[in-house]
Enzyme design. Structure first.
Site, short mmCIF file in Angstrom:
data_model
loop_
_atom_site.label_atom_id
_atom_site.label_comp_id
_atom_site.label_asym_id
_atom_site.label_seq_id
_atom_site.Cartn_x
_atom_site.Cartn_y
_atom_site.Cartn_z
N HIS A 1 3.88 -11.37 -4.59
CA HIS A 1 5.20 -11.00 -4.19
C HIS A 1 5.45 -11.92 -2.78
CE1 HIS A 1 4.91 -7.75 -6.29
NE2 HIS A 1 3.76 -7.27 -5.49
N THR B 1 -11.07 -15.01 2.01
CA THR B 1 -9.82 -15.51 2.48
C THR B 1 -9.67 -16.87 3.07
OG1 THR B 1 -10.14 -14.52 4.78
CG2 THR B 1 -9.05 -12.96 3.17
#
Lengths: 188, 188, 188
Positions: free
Chosen positions: C117, C161
């Site tokens: 998103h 990450t």
């Protein structure tokens, strides 16, 4: 155990679990090397055994759908009386994974005594021992060489890389002791 | 809503989702206590309801394959309008799990308002409230007693053990606030 | 490769994997844009491709049950020779996920180059590059924009990450470098 006691137990289990789960458990248990009365709950996909030349010894245990017990050559899984493994939990034993009695192992847990691959200068397999009455929260991973002491509680989503003492409440990645069951009771 | 509006909406959904997902959703929705139009996407295994004596109220929602809604006796799941739960996401409600409107719940998420077992001196059940417009990243776990504020974003693989304020971006095990949606927008 | 070499390889694979896994692999491979010899192991549920308008290029690879390759419009997945993806591992490519040669990707791994998103002021898609000979432990998540250097090892249950240098052993949420493969060998 006398035949009478045996049938009394079967009857208790029939009332508690129903015929389906006991039949499924009996079918599943034929893949185990030695076993008590096995209950297979929660339907499809059935618990699965991948045995590449080891042994699986269980007492009376309950396995939920999608459970996977995998032993390599010479590997050994031991599961004590009254312990259950919830949905999709996996146990991988290259040497030894020993789970005690009346442990509550939640869903999506991985317990493995091996790195699966070898790195130079690094032992890739060490036994895992989970003592009696341990609770392991959902989605936790227990790695090689770990001993989890009696009655310890592992929080959901933990990765256990080192020993956890008896009665501890541990959590996190890597898992650290957060409190103890006794402290929690005293605070209460 | 008039009948006309109703059929217009059904038509929009038919175009967007196809007959199969709406039929599957209708079949699934019969297991819900009260519900709007339900879309069941992504095929087998179908979403599953385990209701042990609670209620599940949803508005118009989309559930992907493998979703599992589980309510205990007296438990309650509420899911707001326009929210979806992606593949294999599980909601366990012993008391209350309330999910707001237009939330995006990713795949393999676990939301539970209970420890599943009781420890002496420890409350084992507390409601979980997820407010409107929250995004929860894949493989996250939301534990009992947590409130996630409106519009917050939870990073993939987090374990949420404490409240997350509205508009925060949080992540980690346990989840901490890393930034806010507003800060991210300002930097951009 | 001459026809002779080709058939010799097919023969080797037949002995190693059996007809079933090769047939299943052939069936699965028809969904790939370009591919070598594919082996689909471990049975049902079969590996799955969701292609919304991108490309998937693989060399000779092995995919276990439940693997999911998902490419969006213009997205691209590349997987090098001799790499395998174990059970239920998912790769999501909105732009590019490139996995090198002889990588060992364990089970339940998620690799994604997108936040799925968009947030204001935040790039939501960045390529993921996993170089040759990388090992990724089970249940790890590799997020957008990450490059994992040649021969690195990612511990089970990590969330990656940031970039991981070549030869590093990394783990945790978020993943940090814990050691290097060379150090581990020297200590040994």
């Amino acid at each position: 155990m006398t035949a009478r006691e045996f049938f009394s137990r079967v009857r208790q289990r029939l009332v508690r679990y129903g015929v389906g789960e006991l039949l499924a458990g009996w079918w599943f248990s034929r893949r185990l090397t030695r076993h008590g009365i096995i209950v297979a709950s929660d339907g499809h996909p059935w618990p699965k055994v991948i045995n590449r030349g080891g042994v699986i010894h269980t007492e009376n245990c309950q396995f939920y759908s999608g459970v996977r017990l995998e032993v390599g050559p010479g590997g050994r899984i031991e599961i004590g009386n009254g312990t259950y493994l919830n949905r999709n939990t996996e146990v991988h034993a290259a040497t030894l994974v020993s789970i005690g009695r009346t442990c509550k192992i939640s869903w999506d847990v991985v317990i493995m005594d091996s790195d699966m691959h070898t790195l130079p200068g690094r032992v890739s397999e060490k036994p895992v021992v989970i003592e009696d009455d341990v609770w392991i929260g959902c989605r936790s991973i227990v790695l090689k060489g770990v001993r989890i002491g009696r009655g310890a509680v592992i929080a959901a989503g933990s990765v256990v890389t080192k020993d956890i003492p008896a009665g501890a409440i541990a959590g996190g990645v890597p898992a650290r002791v957060l409190s103890t069951v006794k402290e929690a009771a005293d605070r209460g």
